[in-house]
Design a protein around this motif. Structure first.
Motif, mmCIF file in Angstrom:
data_model
loop_
_atom_site.group_PDB
_atom_site.id
_atom_site.type_symbol
_atom_site.label_atom_id
_atom_site.label_comp_id
_atom_site.label_asym_id
_atom_site.label_seq_id
_atom_site.Cartn_x
_atom_site.Cartn_y
_atom_site.Cartn_z
ATOM 1 N N LEU A 44 -14.458 72.029 73.147
ATOM 2 C CA LEU A 44 -14.912 71.338 74.095
ATOM 3 C C LEU A 44 -16.323 70.740 73.957
ATOM 4 O O LEU A 44 -16.662 69.836 74.636
ATOM 5 N N GLY A 45 -17.030 71.258 72.992
ATOM 6 C CA GLY A 45 -18.479 70.891 72.411
ATOM 7 C C GLY A 45 -19.358 71.534 73.706
ATOM 8 O O GLY A 45 -20.436 71.141 73.540
ATOM 9 N N ALA A 46 -18.944 72.557 74.381
ATOM 10 C CA ALA A 46 -19.975 73.266 75.095
ATOM 11 C C ALA A 46 -20.811 74.128 74.508
ATOM 12 O O ALA A 46 -20.524 74.698 73.135
ATOM 13 N N GLU A 47 -22.118 74.351 74.756
ATOM 14 C CA GLU A 47 -22.962 75.210 74.341
ATOM 15 C C GLU A 47 -22.717 76.662 74.456
ATOM 16 O O GLU A 47 -22.600 77.059 75.612
ATOM 17 N N THR A 48 -22.411 77.611 73.568
ATOM 18 C CA THR A 48 -22.158 78.869 73.872
ATOM 19 C C THR A 48 -23.490 79.600 74.554
ATOM 20 O O THR A 48 -23.105 80.751 75.210
ATOM 21 N N SER A 49 -24.612 79.322 74.222
ATOM 22 C CA SER A 49 -25.701 79.887 74.839
ATOM 23 C C SER A 49 -25.933 79.851 76.353
ATOM 24 O O SER A 49 -26.153 80.792 77.074
ATOM 25 N N ARG A 50 -25.686 78.605 76.804
ATOM 26 C CA ARG A 50 -25.611 78.370 78.227
ATOM 27 C C ARG A 50 -24.178 78.683 78.772
ATOM 28 O O ARG A 50 -24.204 79.242 80.156
ATOM 29 N N SER A 51 -23.285 79.132 78.224
ATOM 30 C CA SER A 51 -22.080 79.397 79.111
ATOM 31 C C SER A 51 -21.457 81.047 78.396
ATOM 32 O O SER A 51 -20.315 81.382 78.557
ATOM 33 N N SER A 52 -22.636 81.632 78.419
ATOM 34 C CA SER A 52 -22.272 83.093 77.822
ATOM 35 C C SER A 52 -21.984 83.800 79.010
ATOM 36 O O SER A 52 -21.398 84.793 78.981
ATOM 37 N N LYS A 53 -22.471 83.493 80.175
ATOM 38 C CA LYS A 53 -21.823 83.893 81.490
ATOM 39 C C LYS A 53 -20.913 83.275 82.427
ATOM 40 O O LYS A 53 -21.124 83.336 83.585
ATOM 41 N N LEU A 54 -20.051 82.995 81.765
ATOM 42 C CA LEU A 54 -18.911 82.028 82.496
ATOM 43 C C LEU A 54 -18.065 83.052 83.191
ATOM 44 O O LEU A 54 -17.726 84.213 82.498
ATOM 45 N N GLU A 55 -17.625 82.654 84.374
ATOM 46 C CA GLU A 55 -16.635 83.507 85.140
ATOM 47 C C GLU A 55 -15.336 83.330 84.626
ATOM 48 O O GLU A 55 -14.984 82.462 83.771
ATOM 49 N N LYS A 56 -14.419 84.345 84.543
ATOM 50 C CA LYS A 56 -13.169 84.333 84.253
ATOM 51 C C LYS A 56 -12.375 82.997 84.603
ATOM 52 O O LYS A 56 -11.858 82.360 83.840
ATOM 53 N N ALA A 57 -12.415 82.779 86.090
ATOM 54 C CA ALA A 57 -11.802 81.481 86.390
ATOM 55 C C ALA A 57 -12.345 80.339 85.592
ATOM 56 O O ALA A 57 -11.287 79.280 85.475
ATOM 57 N N ASP A 58 -13.633 80.251 85.280
ATOM 58 C CA ASP A 58 -14.033 78.911 84.601
ATOM 59 C C ASP A 58 -13.450 78.961 83.251
ATOM 60 O O ASP A 58 -13.083 77.816 82.632
ATOM 61 N N ILE A 59 -13.329 79.976 82.611
ATOM 62 C CA ILE A 59 -12.675 79.989 81.174
ATOM 63 C C ILE A 59 -11.352 79.528 81.440
ATOM 64 O O ILE A 59 -10.824 78.729 80.620
ATOM 65 N N LEU A 60 -10.429 80.140 82.425
ATOM 66 C CA LEU A 60 -9.110 79.681 82.622
ATOM 67 C C LEU A 60 -9.148 78.094 82.842
ATOM 68 O O LEU A 60 -8.347 77.512 82.241
ATOM 69 N N GLU A 61 -10.110 77.726 83.615
ATOM 70 C CA GLU A 61 -9.849 76.348 84.123
ATOM 71 C C GLU A 61 -10.084 75.446 83.022
ATOM 72 O O GLU A 61 -9.711 74.393 82.595
ATOM 73 N N MET A 62 -11.281 75.972 82.218
ATOM 74 C CA MET A 62 -11.535 75.038 80.713
ATOM 75 C C MET A 62 -10.289 74.910 79.931
ATOM 76 O O MET A 62 -9.808 73.974 79.348
ATOM 77 N N THR A 63 -9.528 75.809 79.882
ATOM 78 C CA THR A 63 -8.619 76.083 78.736
ATOM 79 C C THR A 63 -7.566 75.059 79.370
ATOM 80 O O THR A 63 -6.961 74.421 78.504
ATOM 81 N N VAL A 64 -7.195 75.209 80.619
ATOM 82 C CA VAL A 64 -6.008 74.642 81.216
ATOM 83 C C VAL A 64 -6.507 73.075 81.145
ATOM 84 O O VAL A 64 -5.591 72.101 80.491
#
Length: 157
Positions: A44-64
């Motif tokens: 998705l081109g997202a930075e891993t440093s800013r998204s290190s504290k993503l919630e589980k729901a956010d990860i699933l939504e991004m995947t969908v």
């Protein structure tokens, strides 16, 4: 671990094991979500440093969202349709039959060859590429014919 002797022991054993099983299940879920995050974020081109504290729901939504954005043709070719699956199974069965039938001497070699050719023609007539059959092995020698007057069965008397 000992086997329970009474119903109360079995209930107590379940009571003690339930938190351990739940802990293992949660660990598996968290590990899978961590792997999913590592796979999806770079795509998705997202930075891993800013998204290190993503919630589980956010990860699933991004995947969908990522999977929905993919072209449908990308996934349709991965899973063969029922007709392709049937033809692949037919070809595999025919190839196995071409190896086994001549070796087992159930039919005469000429009949066996005609049967295999007929089945191969049926595959070709279904608008599919023709199947290349392996060469038939040399026919096995026929069993000796019993002399006239004997039935060919062994009898102990």
């Amino acid at each position: 671990m000992r086997l329970p002797r009474r119903v109360e022991d079995a209930a107590e054993l379940r009571k003690n094991l339930k938190p351990l099983l739940e802990k293992r299940r949660r660990a598996r879920i968290n590990e899978s979500l961590s792997q999913l995050k590592g796979l999806v974020l770079p795509l998705l081109g997202a930075e891993t440093s800013r998204s290190s504290k993503l919630e589980k729901a956010d990860i699933l939504e991004m995947t969908v969202r990522f999977l929905q954005e993919q072209p449908a043709t990308l996934y349709s070719s991965a899973a063969p349709g029922p007709l392709n699956s049937y033809l692949e199974g037919y070809r595999a069965c025919l190839a196995r039959l071409a190896r086994v039938l001549p070796a087992c001497s159930v039919l005469e070699p000429a009949v066996s060859a005609r049967l295999l050719e007929h089945l191969r023609q049926r595959t070709v007539s279904d608008d599919s590429p023709s199947l290349t059959l392996p060469p038939a092995p040399a026919p096995a020698p026929s069993p000796p014919v019993p002399p006239p007057g004997s039935s060919g069965l062994w009898r102990p008397w």
